[in-house]
Write an enzyme that holds these catalytic residues in place. Structure first.
Site, short mmCIF file in Angstrom:
data_model
loop_
_atom_site.label_atom_id
_atom_site.label_comp_id
_atom_site.label_asym_id
_atom_site.label_seq_id
_atom_site.Cartn_x
_atom_site.Cartn_y
_atom_site.Cartn_z
N LYS A 93 -6.62 3.38 -3.68
CA LYS A 93 -7.09 3.39 -2.30
C LYS A 93 -7.25 4.84 -1.85
O LYS A 93 -6.47 5.70 -2.25
CB LYS A 93 -6.05 2.63 -1.46
N ASP A 147 0.86 -1.19 0.00
CA ASP A 147 0.00 0.00 0.00
C ASP A 147 0.89 1.23 0.00
O ASP A 147 1.45 1.61 1.04
CB ASP A 147 -0.92 0.01 1.24
N LYS A 168 -10.11 0.30 -2.87
CA LYS A 168 -10.08 0.13 -1.42
C LYS A 168 -10.33 1.45 -0.72
O LYS A 168 -9.44 2.30 -0.65
CB LYS A 168 -8.72 -0.44 -0.99
#
Lengths: 508, 317
Positions: free
Chosen positions: B217, B145, B253
């Site tokens: 995300k 991430d 996400k």
């Protein structure tokens, strides 16, 4: 700007979406479907309903009865009185008798009555929403979140005007018109009643209301609220029925003002009937409103604007954005995205909280819509329909749109009053304005662009009573509503809407 | 995949009308998700959780506890519910905790996600950020991430942002030891981008650099506001457009601020109606959350037994 290849309708719905190498599409089948979520609150509906005249519910004089159906299942909901000349006469007389005392009340006392109506409507909101959905066919999410809250808002708003009327007209002292005959349509039954009654009562008039013959129930239940809050008898009278009651009301000598919302055809008849009688008249009639999308618009939000413009309330909206004008450069993208969006519109049981598009209000209206599909096919137009499944009973129409439409095609000129959109394209702003204004109607218009200067430049040139900018079908009691040309005259709502319900110094 | 050499790269993204986008996003919160739809939705949401702990005080024991919860969110599920609930999708930790998580999750099929690239600010030299990434992968991370360079983005240096994402993507593309596939999630930190126009532009920019199966995300969880329905909708629409335009398939996400089961169902409704069936899977949609899983469990138990559980009925992680 991204361009999308316009997608084959089948590809949008049938092809399974997956990794690269396969045709990019989106599938909205049922990997995770919403379970039925019906509104379960029971609403009692009496077997039969009478008129509401002089503060009491009375039977029909001798007109007999009519039935009102739930258009979602064709089951009879109730019978109601079919008003005649005699019923109208009784109602107008009751209104005449009540009018001087109502007008003589201190303005703030009139305001209190309107406040009470609004408060009681809020308390009984769920019941009214369910009843409206059963009688009309519109989805519960719209009657619950749009219709009924706006009804209460209209009474609240006009309650506030009661003791401030003299500030609305530049110092001229307004006096009531007298008795108002008000005829309303079936698309927003209770909301149209509120649009008519609230300003009339605020200005010191009394009313005879004639609801539409397919949707009388919520207006009659409003009569119950008038009883509950102690509205003086005769201030509002409700006579149900068909065109006979309507014409009797228009022609009655005891009526000082006629307000009508409905079709242009009937509006013209009313205008002829009222001509020369000295009666005041406001008309809110049909439309074929343009919704114009420029290539610099926020496209995804504009697509939502198309959806709320034409599929809201099954397209039974006089100001529906039924003519879509898309600038050439984004036409393929807009059409492709609209096709995808149609797949996620949920059509079906209006009482289900997840339904987006409900039932067509009546069989005759369904036949009218079907006629336009036939005409469009005869004229060689392509139609795209949502792939949704329709219930087997009831009156239903799939959300649809026609592409390849030219200004001369019938579906680009006549009001269909259903979930059916005509899609046209344009190249330059001037062309958009010319084509948008090329209509006998002039009720509403929508403009979509991210450019502020363009918004005002275009809006100023559109011949429409309402112009929505980067939104569509938004209503507020403070905002006047009404049309140009064959869409009628006079305004409803806002300070301007009061003008139709008062006499000023220069008025007869 | 190659980044533009130009620092001031033009990004031709559509504009976003915030008022309308928010109204559309809010419409999903009025979807009524009941009975069977709720049961299925809660289990789906549970399977999409990236169980997360990202604190300076994280300990190996806390990470092991989190991993146990990831494998078996409710150890007594078979006794209480009569069924085995799904595992969550991943456990998300700082790079220093990756070896612990990798050991604790070994063989479970649950991914180890590691924040990297100088999370959460990204205010480090690029080579440090790339080494941060490579180390996490070497230690066992299946998912990285990363955070974007917001300073460069907000000053209009889109080329730099794109180039950096491309470099992190290249590190991930080399995979882990033993040919392990490594997916990338690009955190836009939408709370710092502020406008929806920026969110869309950053989404397009990231999507152009990453690979099929990678994610975008919303947030680190360290900046407020974190994930919102409106921001997520804008990003889902960017994903949809990339799919329709190029056939490139990207996951989504939202992270931070999604605490209740009801919220998670609203997000699922939004995914369902924006991207359709194919994205309703942990391979394509995740929730970055620390407390969401417990509320989902609470609702599942309530649906089955009719009773609400107490906070202490599920082990904290």
């Amino acid at each position: 700007m991204t361009t999308f290849q316009e997608q084959d309708a089948a590809a949008v719905t049938k092809t399974s979406a997956a990794g690269p190498g396969r045709s990019p599409a989106l599938e909205f089948a049922s990997a995770w479907d919403y379970a039925p979520a019906p509104e379960t609150t029971k609403v009692e509906i009496a077997d039969s309903h009478g008129h509401y005249i002089g503060g009491t519910f009375v039977g029909a004089a001798k007109g007999g009865t009519l039935d009102t159906l739930n258009p979602a299942n064709e089951q009879k909901l109730s019978t109601f009185a079919r008003g005649t000349v005699a019923d109208i006469d009784a109602a107008v007389n009751a209104a005449r008798e009540a009018q001087p005392k109502w007008a003589a009340l201190p303005a703030k006392e009139r305001g209190k009555y309107l406040f009470r109506i609004a408060r009681r409507l809020q308390e009984r909101a769920r019941e009214f929403a369910i009843l409206e959905t059963m009688d009309n066919g519109k989805p519960i999410k719209e009657s619950r979140d749009v219709d009924i809250p706006l009804v209460a808002a209209h009474f609240f708003y006009h309650a506030g005007w009661c003791d401030k009327l003299k500030y609305a007209f530049g110092g001229a002292e307004p006096t009531p018109v007298g008795v108002c005959g008000q005829i309303i349509p079936w698309n927003f039954p209770l909301l149209m009643a509120a649009w008519k009654l609230a300003p009339a009562l605020a200005c010191g008039n009394t009313c005879v209301l004639k609801p539409a013959e397919t949707t009388p129930l919520t207006a009659l239940r409003l009569g119950e609220i008038f009883d509950e809050i102690g509205l003086p008898p005769g201030v509002v009278n409700i006579v149900t029925g068909d065109g006979e009651a309507g014409s009797a009301l228009v022609e009655h000598a005891g009526v000082d003002k006629v307000a009508f919302t409905g079709s242009t055809e009937v509006g013209k008849k009313i205008a002829r009937a009222v001509a020369g009688t000295g009666k005041k008249l406001t008309l809110e009639l049909g439309g074929k409103s343009p919704n114009i999308i420029f290539d610099d618009a926020s496209i995804d939000q504009a697509v939502e604007g198309i959806v709320s413009g034409i599929y809201f309330n099954q397209g039974h909206v006089c100001c529906a954005g039924s003519r879509l004008f898309v600038q050439e450069g984004v036409a393929d993208e807009v059409i492709a995205k609209l096709k995808i969006r149609l797949q996620s519109l949920r059509v079906g049981d209006p009482l289900d909280k997840n339904t987006d598009v409900g039932a067509i209000n009546s069989r005759p209206q369904l036949e009218t819509i079907a006629k336009y599909f036939d005409i469009a096919r005869d004229e060689g137009l392509d139609v795209f329909e949502s792939s949704c499944e329709l219930p087997s009973i009831g009156y239903w129409c799939k959300p649809s749109f026609f592409t390849g439409v030219q200004a001369s095609h019938t579906v680009a000129r006549e009001e269909i009053f259903g979930p059916v959109l005509a899609v046209l394209t344009f190249r330059t702003p001037e062309e958009a304005i010319t084509r948008a204004n090329n209509s006998p109607y002039g009720l509403a218009a929508g403009v979509w662009t991210d450019k502020g200067s363009k918004i005002f430049e275009i809006a100023g040139q559109l011949k429409a009573g309402i112009v929505w900018l980067n939104t569509y079908n938004r209503f507020d009691p403070a905002s006047p509503f009404g049309g140009y040309k064959e869409s009628g005259f006079g305004r409803e709502g806002g300070m301007q809407g009061l003008r139709g319900y008062v006499k000023l110094g220069g008025d007869r | 995949m190659a980044a533009s050499p130009t620092v001031f790269q033009a990004v031709n993204s559509p504009t976003i009308n915030r008022v309308s986008a928010d109204a559309r996003a809010a419409s999903f919160t009025t979807r009524s998700i009941k009975t069977t739809a709720k049961d299925a939705g809660l289990r789906l949401a549970l399977s999409m959780v990236d169980l997360t702990t990202l604190e300076g005080k994280d300990s190996p024991e806390k990470v092991r506890s989190l991993c146990a919860k990831a494998r078996r969110p409710m150890p007594d599920d078979e006794r209480v519910l009569g069924e085995r609930l799904p595992s969550v999708a991943a456990v998300c930790v700082y790079p220093s905790m990756v070896p612990v998580a990798a050991e604790a999750l070994g063989g479970s099929g649950i991914n180890v996600a590691s924040v990297a690239t100088g999370f959460p600010s990204g205010q480090y030299p690029l080579d440090v950020r790339l080494r941060d990434t490579a180390k996490a992968i070497a230690d066992g991370a299946d998912e990285i991430d990363m955070v974007i360079n917001r300073g460069a983005f907000l000053s209009g240096k889109y080329g730099i942002v794109a180039e950096e994402i491309a470099e992190v993507t290249a590190v991930c593309a080399q995979g882990g030891p033993g040919g392990r596939e490594v997916h990338l999630k690009v955190i836009l930190e939408t709370g710092e981008l502020e406008t929806y126009d920026n969110v869309r532009r950053a989404s397009d920019l990231a999507i152009a650099q990453i690979r099929d199966g990678d994610f975008i995300k919303t947030s680190t969880g360290k900046v407020s506001p974190a994930a919102t329905m409106g921001v997520t909708l804008v990003m889902l629409e960017a994903i949809r457009d990339a799919w329709l335009r190029d056939g490139k398939r990207i996951g989504m996400k939202p992270a931070g601020g999604i605490r209740t089961a009801k919220q998670s169902l609203h997000y699922l409704a939004m995914v369902k109606e924006t991207l359709g069936d194919a994205w309703l899977s942990p391979d394509w949609f995740r929730f970055g959350a620390s407390s969401l899983a417990d509320d989902i469990l609470r609702q599942i138990v309530r649906r089955k037994t009719g009773r609400y559980t107490a906070g202490y009925d599920f082990g904290v992680a």
